[in-house]
Design an enzyme around this catalytic site. Structure first.
Site, PDB file in Angstrom:
ATOM      1  N   THR A  15      95.675  -4.476 -11.746  1.00 17.72           N
ATOM      2  CA  THR A  15      96.972  -4.360 -11.092  1.00 17.72           C
ATOM      3  C   THR A  15      98.109  -4.960 -11.909  1.00 17.72           C
ATOM      4  OG1 THR A  15      95.913  -4.424  -8.916  1.00 17.72           O
ATOM      5  CG2 THR A  15      98.256  -4.927  -8.988  1.00 17.72           C
ATOM      6  N   CYS A 279      76.384 -18.754   1.741  1.00 18.98           N
ATOM      7  CA  CYS A 279      77.597 -19.501   2.077  1.00 18.98           C
ATOM      8  C   CYS A 279      78.527 -19.561   0.863  1.00 18.98           C
ATOM      9  CB  CYS A 279      77.251 -20.921   2.512  1.00 18.98           C
ATOM     10  SG  CYS A 279      76.143 -21.002   3.936  1.00 18.98           S
TER      11      CYS A 279
END
Length: 343
Positions: A15, A279
């Site tokens: 981007t 996690c």
């Protein structure tokens, strides 16, 4: 007279190097050699900047190990000419690429700083300018004639992280990355503050660039209700040599016999299985609970507090180097370049 650092800016795609069409609003790449026209502030930095692009630039979703090698070769061929390197990369797979390069560059004495943006460089509210300017500034930092940062790092939204400790946590916020198991290397505010105690300490050995990666690996995330036939089919993938197994909490998984026996059979047949937690933060501690004790007994490798992105890169890096299962386990469970905590 002080040496003025020379920084190489390597554009791979993403981007940050896009411009929004005034007619259609769609994003398209622009000529990155014209970078200074878009960010004249770069001229104010106390360093010289040269640019080079990966040909052709690619969307980071298409990034793969062959591109990692191409990036590494570009840096290697220019290593003696520049004091630091800034790699502009799409944010979606930036943690994967930067983690891989951290293993590929052994005895690195110059900074390789990855950065990118959530919005294109020409947008009114873009984060690209700050990320790029500060990444260049960090790459140019020197003390007593040596680079302050001598490792592969990732700079995004005012924080510099060890690259192989990062993961992308948000697709919409400017604070797109986190390093939950290791503190930042630097923070940018009114002043640029470097936390030297967190920076990887290097010896004076000669640079080695490792370009042999084994991609015969897989990633399997455990979930409640996962079917035995699915796991058996997955583990029977032809030529599969390594597997990152994402388990619950501190390394826990189903304790049913079918599950443990399936993994044990694969390990005995030569598959290297690394246990990492699903996690975002925390560490695997096999044996802490009964549901992980059997995994430890059958020979799963502990990923400790490594990220999934770094575990995959480390698997690719180590598989060509250690054929013996015991040697492989020993070397995976120790830190190669700061990617896991030793204690």
């Amino acid at each position: 007279m002080n040496h003025k650092p020379n920084i190489l800016l390597l554009y791979t795609g993403g981007t940050i190097g896009m411009m929004r069409s005034s007619q259609t609003g769609s994003l398209k790449p622009f000529n990155f050699d014209k970078l200074l026209r878009k960010i004249p502030e770069i001229k104010l930095l106390d360093c010289s900047v040269e640019t080079i692009s990966l040909h052709p630039p690619i969307d980071s979703s298409n990034m793969c190990p062959t591109h990692w090698i191409a990036i590494a070769e570009l840096i290697e061929s220019n290593y003696d000419k520049f004091d630091g390197f800034v790699v502009l990369h799409g944010s979606d797979t930036m943690s994967y690429t930067s983690s891989a390069l951290s293993f590929m560059f052994e005895n690195l004495e110059k900074p390789i700083v990855f950065t990118g943006s959530q919005l294109p460089i020409g947008d009114l509210r873009t984060d690209a300018k700050e990320n790029l300017i500060t990444a260049i500034q960090i790459a140019a930092l020197q003390k007593n004639g040596k680079a302050v940062i001598q490792e592969v790092s990732l700079y995004f939204e005012y924080k510099l992280y060890r690259a192989n400790r990062t993961t992308k946590i948000n697709a919409e916020q400017f604070q797109a990355f986190a390093s939950l198991n290791y503190p930042p290397l630097a923070e940018s505010g009114v002043h640029l503050k470097v936390f030297e105690e967190n920076i990887l300490k290097r010896d004076e050995s000669k640079l080695k660039v490792h370009k042999e990666l084994d991609t015969c690996i897989g990633l399997l995330k455990i979930f409640p209700g996962i079917r035995p036939d699915f796991i058996k089919h997955y583990l029977s993938t032809p030529q599969l040599k390594g597997l990152v197994l994402e388990t619950f909490g501190s390394g826990n998984a189903p304790s049913e016999d079918w599950f443990v026996n399936t993994l044990e059979t694969s390990i005995k047949s030569g598959l290297m299985i690394v246990n990492v937690t699903q996690c975002s933060g925390g560490s695997v501690a096999m044996g802490q609970y009964e549901t992980s004790e059997r995994l430890k007994q059958i020979g799963l490798i502990s990923g400790k507090d490594i990220t999934t992105e770094s575990a995959l890169a480390k698997l690719m890096f180590l598989l060509p180097r250690y054929k013996d299962a015991k040697d492989f386990k020993i070397n995976f469970e120790r830190a190669v370049c700061g990617e896991i905590s030793e204690n």
